[in-house]
Design an enzyme around this catalytic site. Structure first.
Site, PDB file in Angstrom:
ATOM      1  N   LYS A 102       0.838  -1.204   0.000  1.00  0.00           N
ATOM      2  CA  LYS A 102       0.000   0.000   0.000  1.00  0.00           C
ATOM      3  C   LYS A 102       0.873   1.254   0.000  1.00  0.00           C
ATOM      4  CE  LYS A 102      -3.775  -2.455   2.265  1.00  0.00           C
ATOM      5  NZ  LYS A 102      -4.565  -2.741   3.462  1.00  0.00           N
ATOM      6  N   GLN A 142      -4.665  -1.744   9.840  1.00  0.00           N
ATOM      7  CA  GLN A 142      -4.559  -3.049   9.188  1.00  0.00           C
ATOM      8  C   GLN A 142      -5.075  -4.147  10.117  1.00  0.00           C
ATOM      9  OE1 GLN A 142      -3.733  -3.390   5.989  1.00  0.00           O
ATOM     10  NE2 GLN A 142      -3.835  -5.614   5.965  1.00  0.00           N
ATOM     11  N   ASP A 160     -11.011   2.487   4.186  1.00  0.00           N
ATOM     12  CA  ASP A 160     -11.224   1.040   4.048  1.00  0.00           C
ATOM     13  C   ASP A 160     -12.705   0.713   3.829  1.00  0.00           C
ATOM     14  OD1 ASP A 160      -9.092  -0.735   4.034  1.00  0.00           O
ATOM     15  OD2 ASP A 160      -8.748  -0.565   6.191  1.00  0.00           O
TER      16      ASP A 160
HETATM   17  N1  GUN Z   1      -6.807  -7.116   6.302  1.00  0.00           N
HETATM   18  C1  GUN Z   1      -7.073  -7.810   5.161  1.00  0.00           C
HETATM   19  N2  GUN Z   1      -7.560  -6.995   4.203  1.00  0.00           N
HETATM   20  C2  GUN Z   1      -7.606  -5.760   4.751  1.00  0.00           C
HETATM   21  C3  GUN Z   1      -8.009  -4.499   4.252  1.00  0.00           C
HETATM   22  O1  GUN Z   1      -8.458  -4.337   3.119  1.00  0.00           O
HETATM   23  N3  GUN Z   1      -7.878  -3.464   5.114  1.00  0.00           N
HETATM   24  C4  GUN Z   1      -7.411  -3.602   6.395  1.00  0.00           C
HETATM   25  N4  GUN Z   1      -7.353  -2.534   7.162  1.00  0.00           N
HETATM   26  N5  GUN Z   1      -7.048  -4.770   6.879  1.00  0.00           N
HETATM   27  C5  GUN Z   1      -7.133  -5.839   6.070  1.00  0.00           C
END
Ligand code: GUN
Length: 289
Positions: free
Chosen positions: A52, A96, A119
């Site tokens: 990211k 995350q 998100d």
């Molecule tokens: N864990 C797995 N996929 C995601 C996501 O898209 N965002 C976040 N914050 N955690 C995750």
């Protein structure tokens, strides 16, 4: 059979985002700013967050990584979220997942201001998505819809079978596929761990979205000739073929399923890269607001 090249589409979208970010800068505005909170050292989370941050760099979006050891208390994390909510230099942020067991994930998600929840996990964003109001749509479902759109795959009136009912993928993508829109307008069946006759149901599917996290779950006998297969699985399995000692495995037994399909996403290189660009899109949208 046509391979859905998520990596190529994601690169195209990154180039589009970069143009928009450059335009913002040329108008004298600051670039969008994403913060990512990473707790602990989960291997998968480390990799996802690193991707990211790198994608932000490629598109000119500013990013800040905030790291904590996994002994951070829930109260400390909530205080940091309050600070991020109030920080006018940050347009959007993510925490995350998964978080350590002593932290209530839902409490953390609900503490994020919906207008900064890039998100799309906050109940306000999920609820708005459900009834078709402007919102942040969570990244993986948004990425799947974008792939269907860019490959001009007709979903109207089709039977879409979603495997999995998670809050992050199964539930939201089932709503997006059934809503009155293109892509959308599909007849959706959601299957999960308590569904009794999954192969019988998947054999009726024009489109299968597999998001169970069970490697090789979908086999050739479960798939109708000409079906579209979207594989969301990304399970890490040990491998002697890679330097890291592991590789990603999808929910679909690709080698035997692919010859039967009209379209199929590979793992890696299918849905995964799209997830990241959807997050960048949401961040850009947050900044434009
Ligand atoms: N864990 C797995 N996929 C995601 C996501 O898209 N965002 C976040 N914050 N955690 C995750």
């Amino acid at each position: 059979m046509q391979l859905i090249d998520g990596k190529r589409i994601a690169d195209e979208i990154k180039a589009e985002i970069k143009i928009e970010v450059d335009m913002m800068k040329s108008r004298g505005l600051r670039p969008p700013h994403l913060a990512a909170v990473l707790v602990g050292h989960d291997g998968g989370s480390e990799t996802y967050v690193a991707h990211k941050i790198k994608a932000c760099e490629q598109t000119g979006i500013k990013s800040t990584l905030i790291r904590y050891e996994d002994d951070i208390t829930e109260a400390e994390l909530l205080r940091r979220i309050d600070d991020l909510n109030a920080d006018t230099d940050i347009d959007g942020f993510i925490v995350q997942l998964p978080l350590p067991k002593h932290i209530d994930e839902q409490k953390i998600i609900e503490a994020i201001l919906p207008s900064k929840d890039v998100d799309g996990f906050h109940p306000v964003n999920v609820g708005r998505m459900m009834i078709g109001l402007p919102c942040f749509v969570s990244a993986t479902p948004a990425g799947i819809m974008e792939l269907l759109s860019r490959y001009r795959i007709n979903t109207r009136g089709k039977h879409c079978v979603v495997l999995g009912r998670s809050n992050i993928v199964g539930k939201p993508v089932s709503i997006l596929m059934s809503r009155k829109a293109a892509p959308g307008d599909a007849t959706v069946t959601v299957c999960h761990s308590r569904t009794q006759n999954i192969p019988e149901i998947t054999r009726q599917a024009d489109i299968i979205i597999a998001a169970l996290g069970q490697p090789d779950f979908v086999t050739a006998d479960m798939v109708k000739e000409g079906a579209v297969i979207i594989d969301v699985g990304t399970t890490r399995v040990p491998s002697t073929e890679t330097k890291s000692g592991w590789k990603l495995k999808g929910d679909v037994k690709f080698d035997e399923v692919a010859p039967k399909c009209s379209y199929i996403t590979p793992v890696p290189g299918g849905v995964g890269p799209m997830t990241i660009v959807s997050l960048l899109r949401n961040t850009l949208q947050a900044a434009e607001r």
